[in-house]
Design a protein around this motif. Sequence first.
Motif, PDB file in Angstrom:
ATOM      1  N   PRO A 152       2.780  -0.793  -5.225  1.00  0.00           N
ATOM      2  CA  PRO A 152       1.931  -1.983  -5.176  1.00  0.00           C
ATOM      3  C   PRO A 152       2.748  -3.235  -4.910  1.00  0.00           C
ATOM      4  N   GLY A 153       2.081  -4.215  -4.346  1.00  0.00           N
ATOM      5  CA  GLY A 153       2.735  -5.474  -4.045  1.00  0.00           C
ATOM      6  C   GLY A 153       2.707  -6.388  -5.253  1.00  0.00           C
ATOM      7  N   PRO A 154       3.091  -7.642  -5.082  1.00  0.00           N
ATOM      8  CA  PRO A 154       3.106  -8.562  -6.226  1.00  0.00           C
ATOM      9  C   PRO A 154       1.692  -8.979  -6.615  1.00  0.00           C
ATOM     10  N   GLY A 155       1.523  -9.348  -7.842  1.00  0.00           N
ATOM     11  CA  GLY A 155       0.220  -9.785  -8.333  1.00  0.00           C
ATOM     12  C   GLY A 155       0.408 -10.720  -9.496  1.00  0.00           C
ATOM     13  N   ALA A 156      -0.694 -11.190 -10.021  1.00  0.00           N
ATOM     14  CA  ALA A 156      -0.639 -12.125 -11.143  1.00  0.00           C
ATOM     15  C   ALA A 156      -0.336 -11.360 -12.429  1.00  0.00           C
TER      16      ALA A 156
ATOM     17  N   VAL B 288      10.968   1.971  -9.358  1.00  0.00           N
ATOM     18  CA  VAL B 288       9.930   1.206  -8.664  1.00  0.00           C
ATOM     19  C   VAL B 288       9.951  -0.200  -9.236  1.00  0.00           C
ATOM     20  N   GLY B 289      10.103  -1.173  -8.371  1.00  0.00           N
ATOM     21  CA  GLY B 289      10.125  -2.553  -8.824  1.00  0.00           C
ATOM     22  C   GLY B 289       8.758  -3.189  -8.642  1.00  0.00           C
ATOM     23  N   ILE B 290       8.247  -3.810  -9.688  1.00  0.00           N
ATOM     24  CA  ILE B 290       6.942  -4.458  -9.635  1.00  0.00           C
ATOM     25  C   ILE B 290       7.156  -5.919  -9.949  1.00  0.00           C
TER      26      ILE B 290
ATOM     27  N   GLY C 200       9.614 -13.756  -2.208  1.00  0.00           N
ATOM     28  CA  GLY C 200       9.303 -12.368  -2.543  1.00  0.00           C
ATOM     29  C   GLY C 200      10.567 -11.663  -2.973  1.00  0.00           C
ATOM     30  N   SER C 201      10.397 -10.591  -3.725  1.00  0.00           N
ATOM     31  CA  SER C 201      11.547  -9.807  -4.172  1.00  0.00           C
ATOM     32  C   SER C 201      11.189  -8.347  -4.103  1.00  0.00           C
ATOM     33  N   PHE C 202      12.205  -7.516  -3.963  1.00  0.00           N
ATOM     34  CA  PHE C 202      11.977  -6.089  -4.034  1.00  0.00           C
ATOM     35  C   PHE C 202      13.237  -5.440  -4.568  1.00  0.00           C
ATOM     36  N   HIS C 203      13.079  -4.194  -5.004  1.00  0.00           N
ATOM     37  CA  HIS C 203      14.198  -3.477  -5.590  1.00  0.00           C
ATOM     38  C   HIS C 203      14.546  -2.317  -4.671  1.00  0.00           C
ATOM     39  N   ALA C 204      15.806  -2.223  -4.257  1.00  0.00           N
ATOM     40  CA  ALA C 204      16.258  -1.110  -3.423  1.00  0.00           C
ATOM     41  C   ALA C 204      16.861  -0.059  -4.333  1.00  0.00           C
ATOM     42  N   ALA C 205      16.347   1.149  -4.234  1.00  0.00           N
ATOM     43  CA  ALA C 205      16.795   2.206  -5.130  1.00  0.00           C
ATOM     44  C   ALA C 205      18.109   2.784  -4.620  1.00  0.00           C
ATOM     45  N   PRO C 206      18.910   3.378  -5.481  1.00  0.00           N
ATOM     46  CA  PRO C 206      20.177   3.965  -5.016  1.00  0.00           C
ATOM     47  C   PRO C 206      19.940   5.167  -4.126  1.00  0.00           C
ATOM     48  N   THR C 207      20.997   5.566  -3.419  1.00  0.00           N
ATOM     49  CA  THR C 207      20.854   6.598  -2.389  1.00  0.00           C
ATOM     50  C   THR C 207      20.508   7.956  -2.957  1.00  0.00           C
TER      51      THR C 207
END
Lengths: 595, 726
Positions: free
Chosen positions: A158-162, A233-235, A512-519
């Motif tokens: 999911p994307g960002p939300g309140a 998963v980054g929310i 905006g921000s997101f989290h990149a997971a390790p390989t």
Amino acid sequence: MSGAAGIAALLIALAVIGGGVSLGMKRRRAEAAERGPIWRFALLLVLQVAAGLAVWLTLFPPPGGPRAGGLVVATAGAPKEIDVGVGDTLIALPQAGEVTGAERAPDLATALRRHPGVAAIRVVGQGLTARDRAAGVDRAVRFDPPPLPVGVIALDTPGPGAPGTPFALAGRVNGVDGGLAELISPAGEVLARQRLADPGEFSLAAARGVAGVALYQLRIASADERVVETLDVGIESVAVQPPRVRVLAGAPGPEPRFLRDWAERSGVDLEVSYALGADAALGGAGGRLGSGTLGETDVLVVDERRWEALSEAEKSAVRGAVADGMGLLLRPTGPLSAGTRRDWASLGFVLGVGDGEVPVNLTEGEDAAIDPPTLSRRDLDLAASGAVTVASDAESEVLTAWRPVGRGRVGVWTLADSYALVLTGRSDLHARLWAETISALARPVERAPVRVEGWPRQGERLALCDLPPDAELVGPQGVAALIPDSRSGGCAAAWPSSNGWMSVRAGGDVIGSFHAAPTDQGRALTAYGDRQATIALSGEARREVQAGSTTPGSSWPWFATWLALMTALWVVERRRFGPADDAAPVATPNPEPSH
Amino acid sequence: MSASPILLDLQRAARARAALNMLAIGAPLALAGTAVIWRTAGWPAATVMAAVTLAATFGVAWLRARRLDRGWLIAALDARLAAFEDSSGLLFEADDKPGLAGLQRRRLEARIAEARTIDLRPPWARREILAAWVAAAMVVAASLLWPSATGSVASEAGERGADSIGPVRVVEQRIRITPPAYTGLPAREQSELDIEAPAGSRIEWVLAFSRTPKDARLAFVDGGTIALGEAGTGLSAAYTATEPTLYRIEAVGLRRRPLNRLEVIADAPPVVSLISPDSQLTLATASQTAWTPVFEATDDYGVQATAALRVTVTEGEGEATTSRTRTVPIRGEGEPKRRRYALPLNLAREGLAPGGDLIVQLIVRDQRAGGPQEVEGPSAILRWPRDVGLAEGLDGMAASTMPAYFRSQRQIIIDAEALIAERARLTAEDFLDRSNGLGNDQAQLRLRYGQFMGEESEGAGSGVLALPTNDAPAGPALPLHDAETPAAAPAPEHHADDGHDHSGHDDAPGADTGAAAVDGAMDVVRQFGHVHDDSDAATLFDPGTRSTLALALDAMWASERALRQGLPSEALPHANRALDLLKDAQQATRVFLPRTGSGPPPIDPSRRLTGDREDIAVGPLPPVSVTGLDPVLVDAWTALDARPGRPAAPVPLDALAQWARRNRERLADPLALLAAIDAVRGDPDCADCRRRLRGLVWSAFDPPPATATRRPGPTVRGARYLEALR
């Protein structure tokens, strides 16, 4: 004939002709006794020509037979021993591991350059990665897909939300029948779990927390409680600019009062006005509704008693504001009069009288700590109006729905006593219902948040969409400029080179921000993606082979022939017929082309 | 042997030199091998290796020396000494050799002195010796200085004993947990550092270190420390555990250890339950004289033997109740963890009156050392319903609700007044009929009320006078749903005559006690005398002995009598009195208090009902109280934000730890939060620790209510398309 070949042919021809001419002239100049037999002269001439031809063929050998084999490319997960057909070349890409007898190539394009003229590519293993798929586009690709990888093969983040809004993490898991998919909070507690059945689809819901970014985990466990896979998963929870809501209530009551409580607690800018009869109103939102005041309102909540009290000018101002983007929520609290029904029909909702109340069951499963009480709603049929449902109850009866009118939206709220949810301890459900309704109806804002396509992972391609032109990506190792492509809707691609949180910044603010997971996470997801894309690539029509379909011939045989001819020439020239004269052997100049 | 000692000396010297050569070469090699073996395998193997190599060296040296034997000597002498003329062998043979050999030998013996001048010793093998020594030196140096991969040097240092280099390790740990005596649990020992013990236990640690460190202590996560003192083989400390906490062992030279948990199991308060009767409220039966409620108290470690029983007796009804309380000590029976308490109570001795309650409650204490926990159990209530005592001979309860029949009585009064007002327009018959009808209504009302008093029919029970008829009632009286008895008709004449013939007054069936006895007395009076008063005028009798309702019934009977005789004006005072008495009976148990604080402004009669809306000032709505987010948590949350591009702020760990300690009850696992704060404090660069702390801070926030999001608008192209569509 190309330029080099032409020059070579010319030189060889000149040399041969010159040699032949000099042979002839020597023969003429020599006395009859010293000339050899005529057959020797002829032999010399023939040998000269043959030697010239041999030189030419050495330099430009004729092509060999048609190429019999293709290219067998071993990708990730390929077995150690691979059968190759006759004439096929076995290439192992870097992700393939140990493959016996394979030539290693850094990517498919290099392999194709090394072996030009391959007709077909056969892919063994999980499939080609994105950069190799681009290289193999104009070849015929054959792919025998392996069985589906075990683990998460599809994930929808999911994307960002309140803060406080619910979000759902959905996807598909393959090969873990009877297992469990769990959503783990940043503190390590399990928020939601779902048993996995045969197609393996899951959808885990939770509510966002306080404003900021939080790292959740998706954990897949097998039936015997062994952890199969864990994905980060980054929310993101973004505090948004609150909508301005105006509530016009026909009488004081608990419903607008608890709506006001919710608005204060969640930061929504709400003003309420209770009509006390005879033009007296409690609360600060009274006064005439005009286009000015409505232009500053994002949502107007009106019940039918107040609607009937509005003048025609006010009603037309409301219609104009809705056409201009405002949201209007109609809240029937009793039977609707004919005039009200006519007005609301002109806004798009053809409703009945609705003079009864129907029970509403909001229980959502066995997980809730407190069961919500049975509420009641007005007896209006919203499903038939073709509106978009915002909320429905456990029996799929529509509670709230909206229709677009102009640039704005008009919605109908049929619950009569949603305040009972607050009084019985389920204020989260009350907040969620009202938040979803207000969010659906509020006036839109111009700046949309950055949309992240796919699940970000270190080293994998990621698409960021809805970017402004000056966006840049800020990662733990520095800042990189993003280049949005306007043809694809302002999307830019990024390859995170490390794992962790990354931000997209434009004009100095983080948008905006997101989290990149390790390989080491999400291997099954990548494998599935490669597999499906390679299947798609192999399904396309066979392309005409562009480069040569025949092998270039080898020039060594011709060189050997030339060497033999030169030897023969030398032998023949050395042997003389006639009186021996050792001092000066008659030797014709060797027609060796000067290359 | 006749060999000259000189020659043998030469040989010996040569042999010595050869042996020394070998030793000089072999000894460094032996040393090098020993050093390597020492480095890899330790002392014992090194000594073995040294012995072996030295033995080998000696052996080789001896063998080399042996090679320089007699044959060699002879050959060397022949080679070196020309004077011996190649016949040195003769010197070693027998002395008396004949002929030439002897001659030669004699000659040689004369020249033997020349042998001293030569030196048969083999030269020093300088190069080999040098090479061996250099190589050995290098090997020995390497074996001494090679960096240890597994700390074998450290173990070497540890085995050497008290050195000042090398880290400290905890070698052995023993923890002795002694629960408090009252729990009855035995003391136990364990070797894990994570402890779970009952509250108040004494915990002793005995720790052995690899070497005695300085300043060894147990550091608790909330700041306290306990120093470890010498005790026997190691260091020890003692602590009384009251609250769950985290601790770690600290010492100078000890590497930072993880935190260990100290969980404390609190003493649970005792639980009291009511065994008999089944429900808390029981109603007393009519013939009940004793009551024994039974309670049971359970506790995790045992309750005290003596508990207190609180007995409360109430009297009166409604707001006018009074109560008396006394506390009785009571002993329980059974084992301490589950005790039963029963006390038989005699209702009369307790003073339970009709309409009162007897409430019994058990108060037990447990045996906790730091102060016993006292628990009051559920109450058992025995209620004596009010009307049971009045309905003698009846089993079962009389319902105690009174119907609101005021209107009926009031209606009768209104109708009587109206009848009186219309008297002039009505004929005497009509008047009598209507009055009789009103009397009928009054009779029905009276009998309805009378049912609450236990009367089944007219003429029976208490509170009803004997009928003014001459006839005695024959057998059981009939229920009064029929029309009025014609026996009422002659009554007026009888009364109007006033013929002093009251002999027809019957005896009331004087089987009642109490009020009926009064009737009986009255009847006697009536029988033997003449009473002009109505019995309910009651000036002669004690009104306290009649209940209010009985008096009301009497008044109703009097009014009925008058009405049936066609005298509504006479009935009116009785009817009014009945109404007053009924109101009294209904309201006797209420106390009315005025409501404080509800003082609306006085009404302005001039403005009232005019529709004038000026000056109606509607104030603002009351504000909604909103508690914002905790600022300490917000600071910590912002500082722990791991996104790049944010200004790096130091995490306020101290404030966060204080907040965590203050808000223990709000958090699900306060110890985990304290442990995470401690981990970040100890290792500020550990990204995992920060991530874990951030997760725990996230969960410490209250879950926010769902907020409205803003939907994104259409793109420019989309907006144009939408406009074109409309």
